[in-house]
Design an enzyme around this catalytic site. Structure first.
Site, PDB file in Angstrom:
ATOM      1  N   ASN A   9       0.713  -1.200  -0.056  1.00 37.23           N
ATOM      2  CA  ASN A   9      -0.081  -0.013  -0.064  1.00 37.23           C
ATOM      3  C   ASN A   9       1.061   1.288   0.041  1.00 37.23           C
ATOM      4  O   ASN A   9       1.575   1.588   0.871  1.00 37.23           O
ATOM      5  CB  ASN A   9      -0.951  -0.192   1.492  1.00 37.23           C
ATOM      6  CG  ASN A   9      -1.943   1.187   1.415  1.00 37.23           C
ATOM      7  OD1 ASN A   9      -1.793   2.099   0.528  1.00 37.23           O
ATOM      8  ND2 ASN A   9      -2.196   1.579   2.668  1.00 37.23           N
ATOM      9  N   LYS A  11       0.051   4.107  -0.301  1.00 36.45           N
ATOM     10  CA  LYS A  11      -0.458   5.548   0.544  1.00 36.45           C
ATOM     11  C   LYS A  11      -0.257   6.629  -0.489  1.00 36.45           C
ATOM     12  O   LYS A  11      -0.192   6.565  -1.675  1.00 36.45           O
ATOM     13  CB  LYS A  11      -0.044   5.544   1.853  1.00 36.45           C
ATOM     14  CG  LYS A  11      -0.221   4.061   2.552  1.00 36.45           C
ATOM     15  CD  LYS A  11       0.201   4.596   4.146  1.00 36.45           C
ATOM     16  CE  LYS A  11      -0.195   3.111   4.842  1.00 36.45           C
ATOM     17  NZ  LYS A  11      -0.175   3.170   6.231  1.00 36.45           N
ATOM     18  N   HIS A  96      -9.599   0.882   4.906  1.00 33.29           N
ATOM     19  CA  HIS A  96      -8.171   1.232   5.685  1.00 33.29           C
ATOM     20  C   HIS A  96      -8.543   1.819   6.870  1.00 33.29           C
ATOM     21  O   HIS A  96      -9.288   2.802   6.939  1.00 33.29           O
ATOM     22  CB  HIS A  96      -7.253   1.840   4.693  1.00 33.29           C
ATOM     23  CG  HIS A  96      -5.597   1.691   5.044  1.00 33.29           C
ATOM     24  ND1 HIS A  96      -5.466   2.588   6.174  1.00 33.29           N
ATOM     25  CD2 HIS A  96      -4.714   0.972   4.885  1.00 33.29           C
ATOM     26  CE1 HIS A  96      -4.218   2.354   6.423  1.00 33.29           C
ATOM     27  NE2 HIS A  96      -3.678   1.326   5.772  1.00 33.29           N
ATOM     28  N   GLU A  98      -6.986   4.438   7.782  1.00 33.76           N
ATOM     29  CA  GLU A  98      -6.671   5.891   7.628  1.00 33.76           C
ATOM     30  C   GLU A  98      -7.959   6.477   6.914  1.00 33.76           C
ATOM     31  O   GLU A  98      -8.468   7.784   7.393  1.00 33.76           O
ATOM     32  CB  GLU A  98      -5.629   6.142   6.857  1.00 33.76           C
ATOM     33  CG  GLU A  98      -4.343   5.910   7.602  1.00 33.76           C
ATOM     34  CD  GLU A  98      -3.038   5.288   6.662  1.00 33.76           C
ATOM     35  OE1 GLU A  98      -2.147   5.299   7.498  1.00 33.76           O
ATOM     36  OE2 GLU A  98      -3.235   5.532   5.455  1.00 33.76           O
ATOM     37  N   GLU A 167      -5.519  -5.051  10.434  1.00 37.20           N
ATOM     38  CA  GLU A 167      -4.580  -3.919  10.958  1.00 37.20           C
ATOM     39  C   GLU A 167      -4.714  -3.635  12.317  1.00 37.20           C
ATOM     40  O   GLU A 167      -5.600  -3.057  12.685  1.00 37.20           O
ATOM     41  CB  GLU A 167      -4.761  -2.570  10.040  1.00 37.20           C
ATOM     42  CG  GLU A 167      -5.180  -2.571   8.624  1.00 37.20           C
ATOM     43  CD  GLU A 167      -5.319  -1.266   8.143  1.00 37.20           C
ATOM     44  OE1 GLU A 167      -4.599  -0.570   7.786  1.00 37.20           O
ATOM     45  OE2 GLU A 167      -6.533  -0.924   8.541  1.00 37.20           O
ATOM     46  N   GLY A 173       2.998   2.378  11.578  1.00 39.36           N
ATOM     47  CA  GLY A 173       3.786   3.501  11.628  1.00 39.36           C
ATOM     48  C   GLY A 173       4.332   4.080  12.874  1.00 39.36           C
ATOM     49  O   GLY A 173       4.973   4.839  13.254  1.00 39.36           O
ATOM     50  N   SER A 213       3.326  -2.635  10.515  1.00 40.90           N
ATOM     51  CA  SER A 213       4.905  -2.863  10.909  1.00 40.90           C
ATOM     52  C   SER A 213       5.336  -4.117  10.385  1.00 40.90           C
ATOM     53  O   SER A 213       6.029  -4.500  11.180  1.00 40.90           O
ATOM     54  CB  SER A 213       5.253  -2.262  11.971  1.00 40.90           C
ATOM     55  OG  SER A 213       4.644  -0.939  12.273  1.00 40.90           O
TER      56      SER A 213
END
Length: 251
Positions: A9, A11, A96, A98, A167, A173, A213
């Protein structure tokens, strides 16, 4: 047999020119190899039409990072599932963390996106997962079960076309990673939820990816779990050496 998958991904990274260079480099890195997993790169919308014809479709699938929850019309700035499919891309990341956190995507919005993606021949990589407070309150199972509602309205036939990605939002991150045992525990819970809804055969054939990660240094250990079928890779997907290191974890 369910597929092992390593999906990148990108991003909001890489200009068009940089993205083309990255895709070419990955294509070359896999040119003389047969990976033991499906490899997918999910790029920004503007890259799709350029990157899709560049890569060897037998080795690298291409996908978008999102699509609209409407078919077409006066939705300035949106990109429909049909538009994504028209580039030759075969996959789309939906739900996702985000998108959920920053753009307010709900169970209902995501249900529409999934249906439109499937109607246009795209394979959704559907993301679920809890934030740190939910994990600390030991609510991860209930959070994940609620998020699965977006796809549990599908027929068994349609559900069997999607890929799930778990996730741990608290590990994206942040440098934190779920331990292999934590990853296995929640992946097993997700598979059991799928089995409860659609039966054992569909649950056994559903690929569930880990996204939080994942790096060349921990991929092998994570992927060794019986219910972890690969990874949805963020930062490490932007460097071919790192991404290939994760793909090689299946060799």
């Amino acid at each position: 047999m369910r597929k092992n998958i390593v999906a990148g991904n990108w991003k909001m990274n890489k200009t068009l020119q940089e993205g083309i260079a990255l895709a070419k480099e990955l294509n070359e890195a896999l040119a003389n190899e047969k990976p033991n997993c499906d490899v997918i790169i999910c790029t920004p919308f503007i890259h799709l039409a350029s990157v899709t014809p560049l890569v060897d479709a037998a080795k690298i699938g291409v996908g978008a990072e999102n699509c609209a929850d409407k078919e077409s019309g006066a939705y300035t700035g949106e990109v429909s599932a049909a538009m994504v499919a028209s580039t030759g891309a075969k996959y789309v990341i939906l739900g996702h963390s985000e998108r959920r956190a920053y753009y307010g995507e709900t169970v209902e919005i995501l249900e529409e996106k999934v249906k439109l993606a499937l109607a246009n021949g795209l394979t959704p990589i559907f993301c679920i997962g809890e934030v740190l407070e939910e994990r600390e309150a030991n609510k991860q199972n209930e959070v994940v079960a609620a998020q699965l509602a977006s796809v549990f309205s599908l027929s068994a036939e349609d559900f069997s076309k999607i890929i799930l990605a778990y996730e741990p939002v608290w590990a994206i991150g942040t440098g934190k990673t779920a331990t292999p045992a934590q990853a296995q525990e929640i992946h097993a819970f997700i598979r059991s939820a799928v089995e409860g809804k659609y039966g054992k055969e569909i649950a056994e054939n559903c690929s569930i990816l880990y996204g939080g990660s994942c790096k060349p240094s921990n991929a092998k250990e994570l992927f060794a779990n019986p219910d972890v079928d690969g990874g949805l890779i963020g930062g490490a997907a932007l460097k071919v050496a790192d991404f290939k290191g994760i793909i090689d974890a299946f060799n």
